[in-house]
Design an enzyme around this catalytic site. Structure first.
Site, short mmCIF file in Angstrom:
data_model
loop_
_atom_site.label_atom_id
_atom_site.label_comp_id
_atom_site.label_asym_id
_atom_site.label_seq_id
_atom_site.Cartn_x
_atom_site.Cartn_y
_atom_site.Cartn_z
N ARG A 194 0.89 -1.27 0.05
CA ARG A 194 0.14 -0.04 0.03
C ARG A 194 0.74 1.09 0.01
O ARG A 194 0.60 2.03 -0.55
CB ARG A 194 -1.01 0.17 1.17
CG ARG A 194 -1.89 1.19 1.22
CD ARG A 194 -3.11 1.48 2.32
NE ARG A 194 -2.77 0.44 3.45
CZ ARG A 194 -2.00 0.74 4.72
NH1 ARG A 194 -1.44 1.78 4.66
NH2 ARG A 194 -2.18 0.02 5.49
N ASP B 39 -6.91 19.23 -14.96
CA ASP B 39 -7.14 17.70 -15.18
C ASP B 39 -6.64 17.66 -16.77
O ASP B 39 -7.28 18.30 -17.70
CB ASP B 39 -8.41 17.60 -14.98
CG ASP B 39 -8.98 16.01 -15.32
OD1 ASP B 39 -8.35 15.44 -16.35
OD2 ASP B 39 -9.94 15.57 -14.66
N TYR C 157 -15.93 17.44 -15.53
CA TYR C 157 -16.28 16.01 -15.66
C TYR C 157 -17.47 15.55 -14.61
O TYR C 157 -17.35 16.08 -13.33
CB TYR C 157 -15.30 15.04 -15.51
CG TYR C 157 -15.61 13.69 -15.23
CD1 TYR C 157 -16.40 13.00 -16.12
CD2 TYR C 157 -15.30 13.02 -14.10
CE1 TYR C 157 -16.56 11.73 -15.85
CE2 TYR C 157 -15.71 11.64 -13.79
CZ TYR C 157 -16.33 11.14 -14.65
OH TYR C 157 -16.71 9.75 -14.30
N LYS D 142 -8.01 6.54 -19.15
CA LYS D 142 -8.23 7.03 -20.47
C LYS D 142 -7.15 6.53 -21.42
O LYS D 142 -6.64 5.58 -21.54
CB LYS D 142 -8.84 8.43 -20.75
CG LYS D 142 -9.86 8.85 -19.63
CD LYS D 142 -11.30 8.18 -19.86
CE LYS D 142 -12.35 7.87 -18.84
NZ LYS D 142 -12.32 8.66 -17.57
#
Ligand SMILES: Cc1ncc(COP(=O)(O)O)c(C=O)c1O
Length: 396
Positions: free
Chosen positions: A46, A171, A99, A196
């Site tokens: 982690r 972004d 978004y 993406k």
């Protein structure tokens, strides 16, 4: 090192133990320690993992900065930024067309806990500056925007923000670091939906936060470990593999987008084409100045009803109806009922997102096939549209 060389070589030496040209997936949760607290840089996955560290290294190189942290999704990456920099009473300024998931995170998760979310048109720079108060911590923008592909002037927005000691978060999902380098324009933090173009094959969900300044980055790294929204080593490996063809893919996506935009521009069943590469796009000049390519997405307004728009999106041969974008296989989406459905209809209308807008994410297939697929559906609509217009003309 040039961009495409970075995608292959940055932070990706052959593996030390065996010489494997492609490093293995370090599918491990924990690491043997020599004595308590003494280890070779990794103690628990982690906190850090060699496959993830490679990916963070190459992403940082592509955006031209020192620091990157990857997350289990783009929204987990966004959440880490917002949690790091917003306390109750603090303000964040966003443009209207972020978004849908970002809109929901801010309005439904952070706002109820005391964050003040101000929505301002980022193309009106004087309004942006006027909205800044001493409680403002972040100016947050996407450019190109989703789904109307508006372009905001990153350098001008950064100049305003920095006069008031406000951080700028960009972004960069739609542009990718190939076409847009926000740090060179003054951005403090860049966030990506790695899902993406970066990963590029519609086979995983992932996000990333990048920064040059160690002090700005430190709380992000801290939250990556302490809230634990980290991606699996396998997903990191898939992204490393995807990134090796980033430049080839994104150039092809952009060529296909341009071919589609030009082919649909004059079509009678299309009232508007949104593509920043078209000279009559309202932000074309800013795009030409701050980007080295116009991106791979095209949106169109259908001259028809919502049902016709929905039928068009669900009956294509090569454009798969689905959420997301930036994969090798073409995708089509009806934002009002899909990606932006979480934005209330009256808000959608205010930001100019009509119910007949269709977003196209061309893949890397042959552009003729993609154009033909769209024209075939539009011609059918076009016939209906001209019949409708004839009936309307007779009626008036
Ligand atoms: C521009 C943009 N930013 C962030 C996100 C969120 O990323 P993810 O879906 O990986 O959580 C998306 C998702 O569509 C997006 O389009």
């Amino acid at each position: 090192m040039k961009f495409s060389t970075k995608t292959i070589h940055a932070a990706q030496p052959s593996e030390a133990e065996t010489g494997a040209v492609v490093a293995p997936i370090f599918q491990t949760s924990t690491y043997q320690q020599q004595s308590p607290g003494v280890h070779r840089g990794f103690d628990y996955s982690r906190t850090s993992n060699p496959t993830r560290a490679r990916l963070e290294g190459v992403l940082a190189a592509l955006e031209g900065v020192e620091h990157a942290a990857v997350f289990a999704s783009g929204l987990a990456a966004e959440n880490a930024i917002l949690q790091s920099y917003l306390n109750p009473g603090d303000e964040i300024i966003i443009p209207p067309d972020v978004y849908g998931g970002t809109h929901r995170l801010l309005h439904r998760v952070f706002q109820p806990k005391g964050t003040v979310v101000k929505v301002v048109d980022f193309s009106k720079l004087e309004q942006v500056e006027a909205a800044i108060t001493p409680r403002c911590k972040i100016l947050w923008l996407e450019t190109p925007t989703n789904p109307r592909l508006l372009i905001y002037d990153i350098a001008a927005i950064c100049r305003i923000a920095h006069r008031h000691n406000v951080l700028v978060v960009v972004d960069n999902t739609f542009a990718t670091p190939l076409f847009q380098q926000p740090f060179s324009l003054g951005a403090d933090i860049v966030v990506h939906s790695v899902t993406k173009y970066l990963a590029g094959h519609s086979d995983l969900i992932q996000g990333a936060v990048l920064a040059e300044n160690a002090a700005i980055f430190e709380p992000i790294r801290y939250l990556q470990n302490s809230t634990g929204a980290v991606p699996s080593p396998f997903d990191c490996w898939l992204t490393l593999r995807g990134i090796k063809t980033l430049e080839l893919r994104v150039l092809r996506h952009a060529q296909n987008a341009e071919a589609i935009a030009k082919a649909l521009e004059q079509h009678p069943a299309v009232t508007r084409v949104y593509f920043p590469g078209l000279p009559d796009h309202p932000d074309h000049d800013i795009a030409a100045r701050q980007m080295t390519g116009f991106g791979g997405i095209v949106s169109i307004e259908i001259d028809g009803t919502v049902d016709e728009a929905r039928l068009f999106t669900s009956s294509r041969r090569y454009f798969i109806l689905g959420e997301s974008l930036g994969g090798v296989k073409s995708l089509i989406c009806h934002p009002a009922s899909m990606t932006h459905a979480s934005i209330p209809p009256e808000e959608r209308r205010k930001i100019g997102l009509s119910d007949t807008l269709v977003r196209l994410s061309p893949g890397i297939e042959a552009s003729d096939d993609l154009v033909d697929d769209l024209l075939e559906g539009l011609n059918r609509l076009g016939e209906d549209c001209s019949t409708k217009k004839r009936i309307e003309a007779i009626a008036t």
